[in-house]
Scaffold this active site. Structure first.
Site, PDB file in Angstrom:
ATOM      1  N   ASN A  40       0.864  -1.178   0.000  1.00 40.40           N
ATOM      2  CA  ASN A  40       0.000   0.000   0.000  1.00 40.40           C
ATOM      3  C   ASN A  40       0.903   1.232   0.000  1.00 40.40           C
ATOM      4  OD1 ASN A  40      -1.826   2.010   0.428  1.00 40.40           O
ATOM      5  ND2 ASN A  40      -2.389   1.386   2.514  1.00 40.40           N
ATOM      6  N   HIS A 136      -9.561   1.227   4.961  1.00 38.02           N
ATOM      7  CA  HIS A 136      -8.248   1.373   5.601  1.00 38.02           C
ATOM      8  C   HIS A 136      -8.377   2.324   6.798  1.00 38.02           C
ATOM      9  CE1 HIS A 136      -4.090   2.530   6.273  1.00 38.02           C
ATOM     10  NE2 HIS A 136      -3.783   1.374   5.693  1.00 38.02           N
ATOM     11  N   GLU A 275      -5.593  -4.977  10.513  1.00 43.27           N
ATOM     12  CA  GLU A 275      -4.581  -3.954  10.733  1.00 43.27           C
ATOM     13  C   GLU A 275      -4.874  -3.221  12.040  1.00 43.27           C
ATOM     14  OE1 GLU A 275      -2.446  -2.867   6.857  1.00 43.27           O
ATOM     15  OE2 GLU A 275      -4.077  -1.459   7.134  1.00 43.27           O
TER      16      GLU A 275
HETATM   17  P1  PGA Z   1       2.842   0.061   7.666  1.00 46.50           P
HETATM   18  O1  PGA Z   1       1.379   0.334   7.029  1.00 46.50           O
HETATM   19  O2  PGA Z   1       3.360  -1.211   7.090  1.00 46.50           O
HETATM   20  O3  PGA Z   1       3.644   1.260   7.254  1.00 46.50           O
HETATM   21  O4  PGA Z   1       2.652  -0.025   9.152  1.00 46.50           O
HETATM   22  C1  PGA Z   1       0.465  -0.706   6.821  1.00 46.50           C
HETATM   23  C2  PGA Z   1      -0.789  -0.161   6.180  1.00 46.50           C
HETATM   24  O5  PGA Z   1      -1.228   0.942   6.525  1.00 46.50           O
HETATM   25  O6  PGA Z   1      -1.391  -0.817   5.308  1.00 46.50           O
END
Ligand code: PGA
Length: 367
Positions: A40, A136, A275
């Site tokens: 992402n 998200h 997440e």
């Molecule tokens: P990160 O982000 O790997 O920078 O913690 C993950 C995401 O927001 O999908």
């Protein structure tokens, strides 16, 4: 668990004695589950840089076919990347199979009309997007911070504004009497301080929490499915919910609401990304292996309750939140984890290539 423990590439999932296990599958077995490692990019990369980044990653991941690779550039980078990742080209140039997917970071649920700045799922499908990230945490919780919804509410919570409003409301027939009574109460001379306090409270609340609702997310899922786009439904608790032991209740609601738009026939194609908000982004710590394992197990059992064992066995659940080359192997060894949604580390070719290789290989060598 050791970082160097062997990690299955393709597998089946079976439930034995109330626990899920990964069962090794032959490479190339079309019925097997393929892990999905998705980058992402958030609001990073102009189109040209995005294509260059993808090219570097392919070069470091030559001949990898048993892992699905996804890129989610900003909207402006989608077309250029769509042109670049055509299957024939990837096969000839890098020995990749049909395992590279183009992802959008969001979409809007209406199909067309006066929605300045929004992009419909039909538009995404028309330029070759395969999958869409929905819900998200940047969108579920941070919109109030970016856009200051709180101040526009606070501006209206003044005696002058409400006195005008109450006059208008009194002559209307469809007004909720509770609303009218509350406003009359608040506009009484003696309530001025309460009103000021309430305005400040609302402003702070909305700054902290305003974002996409489960209802909006459900509509977005519906819109994507209508246009044949696959879904990556993000969910996860914030720090406060974890501290107050609300994690499972919250995840239960997020998943049930999102999946309500999904029929059993296609439920197995949905991808869920867990997440935890407190583990996402620079400076945060990834969730512990036991925490990921516990939540993923909970989610898989919830999917089993909603759709039965067959769907629960195949639906992929990704983990996201500071996934790096040095923790991906341990994360992938968790029986209920089927891949990762990677933010920061997906912007560095060597790091993301090593994540695609489950932490193996030296940075920069492609080995
Ligand atoms: P990160 O982000 O790997 O920078 O913690 C993950 C995401 O927001 O999908």
């Amino acid at each position: 668990m050791s970082t160097h423990a062997p990690t299955l590439r393709t597998y089946y999932r079976q439930r034995k004695a109330n626990q899920w296990h990964k069962i090794p599958a032959e490479a190339g077995d079309p019925g097997a589950i393929r892990p999905f490692l998705a980058g992402n990019w958030k609001m990073n990369m102009i189109p040209r840089s995005g294509v260059a980044l993808a090219a570097r990653i392919f070069d470091l991941c030559r001949d990898i076919r048993d892992v699905e690779i996804g890129f989610a550039p900003p909207y402006t980078g989608l077309s250029a990347l769509a042109d670049y990742i055509k299957p024939d080209f990837l096969r000839q140039e890098y020995g990749l199979g049909r395992n590279v997917f183009l992802l959008a970071q969001d979409t809007f649920f209406e199909s067309k009309g006066a929605f300045t700045g929004e992009i419909s799922s039909e538009m995404l499908a028309s330029i070759g997007v395969d999958r869409v990230i929905i819900g998200h945490s940047d969108r579920r919780t941070n919109l109030g911070k970016y856009f200051g919804f709180g101040s526009s509410v606070a501006r209206r919570l003044t005696r002058e504004f409400l006195l005008q409003e109450v006059e208008l409301l009194r002559v209307r027939e469809d007004v909720d009497p509770t609303v009218l009574a509350a406003i009359e109460h608040l506009t009484a001379e003696a309530r001025q301080d309460i009103l000021k306090g309430l305005a400040r409270f609302m402003e702070a609340e909305l700054r902290e929490r305003a974002g996409e609702s489960d209802e909006a997310i459900q509509k977005k899922i519906q819109a994507c499915l209508t246009h044949g786009l696959q879904i990556i439904l993000c969910c996860g608790e914030n720090r406060e919910a974890r501290q107050t032991h609300e994690t499972f209740k919250l995840l239960d609601r997020q998943i049930r609401m999102g999946m309500e738009a999904v029929s059993p026939r296609i439920a197995g194609d949905v991808i869920i990304a867990y997440e935890p908000v407190w583990a996402v982004g620079e400076g945060a710590q990834p969730a512990k292996i036991e925490q990921i394992s516990e939540v993923h197990g909970f989610m898989r059992n919830l999917i089993m309750d909603l759709y039965g064992e067959q769907v629960a066995a195949t639906l992929r659940i990704l983990y996201g939140g500071n996934v790096k080359p040095d923790n991906i192997a341990d994360i992938m060894n968790i029986p209920d984890v089927d891949g990762a949604l990677v933010g920061g580390a997906s912007l560095k070719a060597c790091d993301f290539a090593r994540i695609i290789r489950f932490g193996l290989g030296q940075a920069g060598t492609g080995a």
